[in-house]
Design an enzyme around this catalytic site. Structure first.
Site, mmCIF file in Angstrom:
data_model
loop_
_atom_site.group_PDB
_atom_site.id
_atom_site.type_symbol
_atom_site.label_atom_id
_atom_site.label_comp_id
_atom_site.label_asym_id
_atom_site.label_seq_id
_atom_site.Cartn_x
_atom_site.Cartn_y
_atom_site.Cartn_z
ATOM 1 N N GLU A 186 44.799 36.823 39.632
ATOM 2 C CA GLU A 186 43.830 37.233 38.610
ATOM 3 C C GLU A 186 43.690 38.725 38.378
ATOM 4 O O GLU A 186 42.641 39.173 37.896
ATOM 5 C CB GLU A 186 42.458 36.670 38.999
ATOM 6 C CG GLU A 186 41.799 37.341 40.237
ATOM 7 C CD GLU A 186 42.051 36.632 41.570
ATOM 8 O OE1 GLU A 186 43.055 35.912 41.678
ATOM 9 O OE2 GLU A 186 41.244 36.826 42.484
ATOM 10 N N ASN A 187 44.691 39.549 38.671
ATOM 11 C CA ASN A 187 44.589 40.997 38.468
ATOM 12 C C ASN A 187 43.861 41.323 37.163
ATOM 13 O O ASN A 187 44.131 40.741 36.130
ATOM 14 C CB ASN A 187 45.980 41.619 38.400
ATOM 15 C CG ASN A 187 46.919 41.025 39.418
ATOM 16 O OD1 ASN A 187 46.669 41.103 40.593
ATOM 17 N ND2 ASN A 187 47.976 40.369 38.950
ATOM 18 N N ALA A 210 49.243 31.771 40.975
ATOM 19 C CA ALA A 210 48.941 32.828 40.014
ATOM 20 C C ALA A 210 47.910 33.775 40.605
ATOM 21 O O ALA A 210 47.259 33.453 41.589
ATOM 22 C CB ALA A 210 48.383 32.220 38.734
ATOM 23 N N GLU A 241 36.808 32.189 45.497
ATOM 24 C CA GLU A 241 37.738 31.072 45.322
ATOM 25 C C GLU A 241 37.028 29.716 45.233
ATOM 26 O O GLU A 241 37.335 28.912 44.355
ATOM 27 C CB GLU A 241 38.798 31.062 46.426
ATOM 28 C CG GLU A 241 39.739 32.275 46.406
ATOM 29 C CD GLU A 241 40.498 32.451 45.094
ATOM 30 O OE1 GLU A 241 40.491 31.539 44.238
ATOM 31 O OE2 GLU A 241 41.099 33.533 44.913
ATOM 32 N N GLU A 258 46.774 41.046 46.379
ATOM 33 C CA GLU A 258 45.852 40.279 47.213
ATOM 34 C C GLU A 258 46.657 39.610 48.331
ATOM 35 O O GLU A 258 47.731 39.069 48.048
ATOM 36 C CB GLU A 258 45.143 39.200 46.396
ATOM 37 C CG GLU A 258 44.072 38.504 47.213
ATOM 38 C CD GLU A 258 43.297 37.440 46.425
ATOM 39 O OE1 GLU A 258 43.602 37.204 45.245
ATOM 40 O OE2 GLU A 258 42.396 36.854 47.026
ATOM 41 N N HIS A 280 41.502 28.932 35.772
ATOM 42 C CA HIS A 280 41.045 29.464 37.065
ATOM 43 C C HIS A 280 41.165 30.994 37.097
ATOM 44 O O HIS A 280 40.201 31.696 37.406
ATOM 45 C CB HIS A 280 41.869 28.833 38.182
ATOM 46 C CG HIS A 280 41.558 29.341 39.558
ATOM 47 N ND1 HIS A 280 40.727 28.671 40.425
ATOM 48 C CD2 HIS A 280 41.972 30.459 40.228
ATOM 49 C CE1 HIS A 280 40.643 29.358 41.561
ATOM 50 N NE2 HIS A 280 41.390 30.442 41.467
ATOM 51 N N GLU A 281 42.324 31.490 36.752
ATOM 52 C CA GLU A 281 42.519 32.944 36.827
ATOM 53 C C GLU A 281 41.640 33.647 35.793
ATOM 54 O O GLU A 281 41.097 34.718 36.051
ATOM 55 C CB GLU A 281 43.994 33.324 36.649
ATOM 56 C CG GLU A 281 44.969 32.624 37.596
ATOM 57 C CD GLU A 281 44.588 32.664 39.072
ATOM 58 O OE1 GLU A 281 43.850 33.578 39.483
ATOM 59 O OE2 GLU A 281 45.023 31.752 39.818
HETATM 60 N N1 BES Z 1 43.582 34.840 44.021
HETATM 61 C C1 BES Z 1 44.423 33.702 44.080
HETATM 62 C C2 BES Z 1 45.859 34.042 44.304
HETATM 63 C C3 BES Z 1 46.194 34.519 45.684
HETATM 64 C C4 BES Z 1 46.031 33.714 46.760
HETATM 65 C C5 BES Z 1 46.717 35.742 45.924
HETATM 66 C C6 BES Z 1 46.372 34.156 48.026
HETATM 67 C C7 BES Z 1 47.038 36.178 47.180
HETATM 68 C C8 BES Z 1 46.872 35.386 48.245
HETATM 69 C C9 BES Z 1 44.344 32.892 42.790
HETATM 70 O O1 BES Z 1 43.177 33.045 42.083
HETATM 71 C C10 BES Z 1 44.443 31.464 43.179
HETATM 72 O O2 BES Z 1 43.547 30.988 43.814
HETATM 73 N N2 BES Z 1 45.507 30.781 42.808
HETATM 74 C C11 BES Z 1 45.777 29.430 43.174
HETATM 75 C C12 BES Z 1 45.664 28.494 42.010
HETATM 76 C C13 BES Z 1 44.285 28.095 41.672
HETATM 77 C C14 BES Z 1 44.272 27.196 40.475
HETATM 78 C C15 BES Z 1 43.556 27.435 42.811
HETATM 79 C C16 BES Z 1 47.205 29.397 43.655
HETATM 80 O O3 BES Z 1 47.890 30.399 43.499
HETATM 81 O O4 BES Z 1 47.607 28.390 44.214
HETATM 82 ZN ZN ZN Z 2 41.548 31.970 42.762
#
Ligand code: BES
Ligand code: ZN
Length: 900
Positions: A280-281, A278, A336, A135, A313-314
């Site tokens: 969520e794959n 993190a 998100e 992503e 979250h994931e």
């Molecule tokens: N899908 C995102 C991770 C992501 C973000 C991948 C941008 C590639 C580009 C994941 O679900 C996410 O939102 N992670 C957050 C933490 C969450 C608790 C808000 C993060 O990585 O900060």
């Molecule tokens: Zn997310």
């Protein structure tokens, strides 16, 4: 100069994909200096497209070495296609296909070098572990593909690698076979099959020498799911908390949303080098170690809570993101914003709801409001972007979550659940839009949400200006409400929002009055939600026996700035009496902010500074309450006793004077400490029990309160409290207490503390140098030190043996903490902080553009500061912009943030 417009993607240009990819068969051969990838893709013209399938096929691809390309088994020569930096195009498709206009197979052989991938997108190596981050647009760095979320495919993945170095080979879905390579018994292979269609951004692969903590979860329909957390062997003792959080999240999603897990196995892998928290794959989440590993001796309470939140979250994305995904990246908040709302409700249920709300709103108001007021402001569903990685923002996430929260408030619990059920069922297996989400809410509830939709399209923070008026003769109280929203880049003259305004009225004894609006027969209740949906509106309450104090925007029912002229006495009163815990905290913040501003004025005019008794009384009242058993939630008290952060004080004014905000805040904190020493001491003692360490919310709250008291006491500057603090540092058996003590020592001006701080920092490093996540915290305390000279300290730390500029955690701990949280240090009048940041951004941009662009945020906030600082910040932004080889990521930010 590059043409910004040509590099921009617009929502209005969205078209469905010309082809779909029914199945995706991948084979990876992993070697030490390269990886060979074979992709077999089954294409079909897209029935869902209004246009006929084109006679050319264009695929995304980035930094790939193309080895072979076949269509329907026939090799293509290099003159049968053309390539540029981001794509490959095969023209004259019909002449190449067995059955034109029907399905066809494209086979692509690419060679990539994950070992040299420093951007940490696509397939890369984190130390000895192969891992992926696809992503948003990382899959195109693995093979040529339709790398867009509305192309959903069934994936089968075979991984081949050396057995010894990579005993664990993982991908999405279920393991359907494995074996030893017949030709080379040192190598083995595993095949994974994901039965669910997914976009390629959810693809993942991991290979490494990993151990796992295993558990099982039985779902509500009786399916047994294997849960595994993969880490390096040395970290196996730090996985229990993540596992417990995962099981809690799975149970919660069944209960609160009726969502069940859908594969045989759920895997989490922790890696050190990761741009985000993190990912969520499907079936195979990849985590930054900072968001999985937790153990009392190395991890502070806030990190424990972060792990719980991120794991949840994931996991929640499995439905809000994976089963139902985004049509395009403009819809990012669909997954998100909704998932942040879901994880924050989960955390609220696991701990203290009010405290979670206070923390979230505090963050929103300081960080998201600032983004909304700056040059990068955009709506929850943006209209355009140059680089999508720049749009994983607090607006898309946190404001997006607030929008879903408002929907849940407007619909009510039952209708909201009907709405989410309809949304998940209607769109299972689809890639959809925020409009589809709102439509499901509308259809399920019958509530018209047309005006509400503006929350998705209009950027900027609305302002609610409210005036209260009591007419004793008529026993009427009226609220005159006016709403407005400032212009934002590309958006002027906003239309009125539909704003849920939760409120109550308190009489002079703090009793809640029944609320009966004009034209209503009876009072509904003492707490209700008014709908503000016009530019100006009046709400008249009847049968109000005396002048009330209104409690407005309870639990922060909408992401707006509220402007109501409260007296200090009203704020004190609300702080003591409001039935809404959130508003009690908010009143305390407003009271303290007002007093800090008065002190800034006194300092400016050289008049005497004194802390008004009302604040001292307010604080002593709260302290007295906590000393009585079971009076109040201790975590809440700790928040009530915390002065507004510098960030929030800066956010509240048009132009912020960083130095005077800092001095006034320090002056008040020091005065409170001296005035209330006995009470802080009593609270410190009362909460210093040596109970066995626990991480339940009660124990966390107790430590928060104790360490808050300690921080005030150390401010007094007497050797007694400094020594007491040092003792806590030395004797602590958990990271929360140890860190809290270290932070106090590092920030104290007392001579004794300065000596002890240096020795303690050294001792701390020697003790923890083999724990990277603890070393990150060590960098953070030093970067946030508020004493003079921190910048040179930070520069020295860049040379420290533990600092690695290629590791995002290290960069963020040291550089972002200094530039983003240490206002007094970063905004030093010399401008050296700005230059320092620009230097680091330019350096990091050469190998990790995402991190470089994210680091830049503090410089884009230039509007908030005085003209001299503005101009120095602009100078640095322009200096960056003048660089020729900037990444798209950094270019977009400097292009939008510089004037002329
Ligand atoms: N899908 C995102 C991770 C992501 C973000 C991948 C941008 C590639 C580009 C994941 O679900 C996410 O939102 N992670 C957050 C933490 C969450 C608790 C808000 C993060 O990585 O900060
Ligand atoms: Zn997310």
């Amino acid at each position: 100069m590059r043409d910004s417009q040509a590099r921009t993607t617009y929502l209005k240009d969205y078209r469905p994909p010309p082809f779909t990819i029914e199945t995706t068969d991948l084979e990876f051969n992993l070697y030490e200096d390269h990886v060979l990838v074979v992709a077999k893709l089954l294409f079909k013209p897209n029935d869902g497209s209004d246009e006929p399938a084109p006679n050319a096929l264009t695929l995304h691809g980035h930094e790939l070495e193309l080895r072979r390309l076949l269509i329907d088994g026939k090799n293509l020569e290099s003159d049968q296609f053309f390539k540029d930096d981001d794509s490959i195009t095969i023209p004259g498709l019909s002449g190449l296909l067995e059955k034109p206009q029907q399905q066809f197979i494209v086979e692509i052989h690419t060679r990539i070098e994950p070992q040299k991938n420093t951007a940490l997108e696509g397939l890369y190596k984190s130390k000895k572990i192969f891992c992926t981050q696809c992503e948003a647009e990382g899959f195109r760095r693995i093979t040529y593909y339709l790398d867009r979320p509305d192309v959903m495919s069934r994936f089968t993945t075979t991984i081949k690698a050396e057995r010894q170095k990579y005993p664990v080979l993982l991908s999405n879905g279920n393991n359907i076979g494995s074996g030893i390579d017949e030709k080379n018994p040192d190598r083995h292979w595993v095949t994974w099959e994901d039965p669910f269609k997914k976009p390629c951004y959810l693809f993942a692969l991991v290979a490494g020498d990993l151990e796992s903590l295993d558990d099982t979860f039985v779902t509500c329909s009786g399916q047994k799911v294997k849960l595994q957390i993969f880490v390096e062997e040395k970290d196996l003792d730090k996985c229990d908390h993540a596992m417990l959080s995962l099981k809690n999240a799975m149970a919660w999603d069944e209960e609160v949303y009726g969502r069940e897990y859908d594969l045989e196995v759920y895997m989490i892998v922790a890696v050190d080098d990761f741009n985000m928290g993190a990912m969520e794959n499907k079936g195979l989440n990849i985590f930054n170690t900072s968001c999985v590993l937790a153990n009392p001796s190395t991890t502070s309470d806030s990190a424990f809570q972060r792990v719980e939140g991120v794991v949840a979250h994931e996991y929640f994305h499995n439905w809000s993101g994976n089963r139902v995904t985004c049509r395009d990246w403009f819809q990012l908040s669909l997954k998100e914003g909704f998932t942040v709302f879901r994880d924050s409700e989960f955390s609220a249920d696991m701990g203290s709801r009010t405290v979670k709300r206070v923390e979230d709103v505090n963050f929103l108001k300081t960080v998201q409001f600032a983004e909304d007021a700056g040059p990068m402001a955009h709506s929850v569903r943006p209209d355009s972007y140059m680089e999508i990685s720049n749009f994983y923002t607090v607006t898309v996430y946190e404001k997006g979550a607030e929008v879903v929260r408002m929907l849940s408030l407007i619909l009510g619990q039952e209708n909201f659940r009907k709405g989410t059920n309809l949304y998940f069922n209607r769109h299972d297996g689809q890639a959809v839009t925020t409009e589809d989400f709102v439509k499901a809410m509308e259809d399920a509830s019958g509530i018209d949400l047309s005006q509400f939709r503006r929350w998705y399209s209009q950027a900027g923070t609305p302002v609610l200006n409210i005036i209260g008026n009591y007419e004793a003769g008529k026993k009427q109280y009226s609220l005159k409400v006016q709403q407005s929203c400032p212009d934002t880049p590309g958006q002027n003259n906003k239309l009125p929002f539909s704003i849920p305004l939760r409120m109550g009225l308190l009489n002079k004894n703090g009793i809640e009055l029944p609320l009966r609006l004009k034209d209503e027969k009876v009072a509904e209740s003492t707490d209700r939600v008014l709908t503000v949906n016009q530019e100006t509106q009046q709400f008249v309450f009847l049968d109000v026996p005396e002048r009330p104090v209104p409690s407005l925007l309870r639990s922060f029912s909408a992401p707006v700035r509220l402007d109501f002229d409260y007296s200090r006495e009203d704020l004190y009163f609300l702080m003591v009496h409001d039935s809404d815990g959130f508003n009690r905290w908010n009143a305390a913040q407003l009271l303290a902010s007002d007093i800090i501003r008065e002190l800034q004025n006194c300092a400016a005019s050289n008049s005497l500074q004194i802390v008004p008794p009302i604040l001292i009384n307010a604080y002593s009242g709260v302290l007295d309450a906590v000393l009585k058993p079971n009076e109040l939630d201790k975590a809440m008290i700790a928040h009530l006793l915390l002065l507004p952060s510098e960030g929030s004080l800066i956010e509240q004014v048009e132009i912020a004077n960083v130095d005077s905000i800092f001095s006034a805040r320090e002056f008040i904190a020091n005065a409170l400490a001296k005035e209330l020493e006995d009470r802080f001491a009593a609270v410190f003692e009362a909460n210093s029990s040596d109970n066995p360490f626990k991480t339940d919310s009660g124990s966390i709250a107790q430590r928060a309160l104790k360490n808050l008291a300690l921080a005030y006491l150390v401010r007094i500057g007497s050797d007694y409290w400094v020594e007491c603090c040092f003792r806590q540092f030395e004797e602590a058996t958990n990271m929360t207490d140890q860190m809290a003590a270290l932070r106090c020592l590092v920030n104290s001006d007392s001579k004794l503390a300065i000596d002890l701080a240096n020795a303690s920092l050294k001792a701390f490093y020697d003790k923890w140098k083999d724990e990277p996540l603890v070393v990150d915290q060590w960098f953070m305390v030093q970067a946030s030190c508020q004493r003079e000279g921190t910048l040179s300290q930070v520069k020295e730390l860049l040379q420290h043996e533990a600092f690695e500029i290629r590791n995002p955690n290290k960069v963020l701990s040291l550089i972002r903490t200094f530039c983003g949280q240490n206002y007094i240090g970063f905004h030093h009048a010399s401008g050296e902080g700005y230059e320092f940041l620009a230097d680091r951004v330019l350096e990091i941009d050469t190998f990790n553009p995402q991190i470089a662009a994210r680091l830049l945020a503090p410089l884009t906030r230039w509007k908030k500061f005085d003209p001299k600082r503005q101009s120095m910040m602009q100078t640095q932004l322009r200096r960056i912009k003048a660089e020729t080889n900037l990444s798209k990521d950094v270019f977009e930010v400097v292009d939008k943030s510089t004037i002329n």
